[in-house]
Write a protein that holds these residues in place. Sequence first.
Motif, PDB file in Angstrom:
ATOM      1  N   THR A  17      39.263  32.072 -21.618  1.00 28.15           N
ATOM      2  CA  THR A  17      40.058  31.164 -20.804  1.00 28.15           C
ATOM      3  C   THR A  17      39.184  30.040 -20.273  1.00 28.15           C
ATOM      4  OG1 THR A  17      41.418  30.991 -18.810  1.00 28.15           O
ATOM      5  CG2 THR A  17      39.667  32.640 -18.788  1.00 28.15           C
ATOM      6  N   ASP A  27      39.994  28.652 -17.461  1.00 31.11           N
ATOM      7  CA  ASP A  27      40.229  28.694 -16.022  1.00 31.11           C
ATOM      8  C   ASP A  27      39.053  29.406 -15.355  1.00 31.11           C
ATOM      9  OD1 ASP A  27      41.309  28.617 -13.513  1.00 31.11           O
ATOM     10  OD2 ASP A  27      43.245  29.462 -14.083  1.00 31.11           O
ATOM     11  N   ILE A  33      36.642  31.455 -12.901  1.00 29.19           N
ATOM     12  CA  ILE A  33      36.919  32.539 -11.975  1.00 29.19           C
ATOM     13  C   ILE A  33      36.674  32.115 -10.531  1.00 29.19           C
ATOM     14  CG2 ILE A  33      34.587  33.499 -12.087  1.00 29.19           C
ATOM     15  CD1 ILE A  33      35.845  36.276 -12.020  1.00 29.19           C
ATOM     16  N   ASP A  80      45.353  33.283 -14.350  1.00 25.90           N
ATOM     17  CA  ASP A  80      44.706  32.372 -15.297  1.00 25.90           C
ATOM     18  C   ASP A  80      45.716  31.418 -15.921  1.00 25.90           C
ATOM     19  OD1 ASP A  80      42.358  33.620 -14.758  1.00 25.90           O
ATOM     20  OD2 ASP A  80      42.156  34.640 -16.695  1.00 25.90           O
ATOM     21  N   GLU A  81      45.412  30.127 -15.819  1.00 27.17           N
ATOM     22  CA  GLU A  81      46.149  29.068 -16.508  1.00 27.17           C
ATOM     23  C   GLU A  81      47.656  29.089 -16.201  1.00 27.17           C
ATOM     24  OE1 GLU A  81      45.221  29.361 -20.633  1.00 27.17           O
ATOM     25  OE2 GLU A  81      43.055  29.275 -20.322  1.00 27.17           O
ATOM     26  N   ARG A 111      46.821  37.339 -16.597  1.00 31.39           N
ATOM     27  CA  ARG A 111      45.395  37.578 -16.852  1.00 31.39           C
ATOM     28  C   ARG A 111      44.582  37.063 -15.682  1.00 31.39           C
ATOM     29  NH1 ARG A 111      47.359  36.102 -21.972  1.00 31.39           N
ATOM     30  NH2 ARG A 111      47.064  37.710 -23.559  1.00 31.39           N
TER      31      ARG A 111
END
Length: 208
Positions: A88, A90, A92, A122-123, A143
């Motif tokens: 990802t 994105d 953390i 996430d995203e 996620r």
Amino acid sequence: VQWTSSSPMKRAFVSKLPKRQPRRVVFSKPLPRIVRSVPPVSEPAFGVVVVIWTSSTYVNDVEALVQTRRFMNFLPLSNREKPPLKETSDPIERMEISLDTLVPVDVLQPYDMQELVLKVVDEGDFFETQSEFAQNIITGFARMAGTTVGIVANQPMVLAGCLDIESSRKAARFVRFCDCFNIPILTFVDVPGFLPGTAQEYGGIIKH
């Protein structure tokens, strides 16, 4: 007596057996006069898609297949494997400043929990399950840091986020499913308590 395939006695015995009739499979719906329902349901509406619409939100087969593929991407190949890890973009360490104003200071003012979930995962990718059923609780897959997690969250926009029989069963079933595939659970809790009323008491809310 020992028979052979060409034995006259066997041929005479077989010829007297009733011939097997081809099986006929008939699909039909039960009639309201056979299945009594409370409240009453008219015959045209009984057993049709409208009755079970709350279990499905897809308008055609193509959309259903696309969403099924999306759903399967969150799951491991078997219950013996870990949840899949997806790359990802994105980070953390991302800070979501809008969360400071999303949750109101006034505890009596509702807010959309689904919007909060989309901002955290996430995203903004969240696959909600049973979205039309027991809407006072949200369940689904997302996620975090690329790893699949199960989301269970109260929805203050519906019944102020109170738990009732249907929402309790929905959440419990989802948690059991995640447990079967070793998927961790992320909970967002904002609940004033259980929904009061005789209907909930007679329905046995304490056991749910």
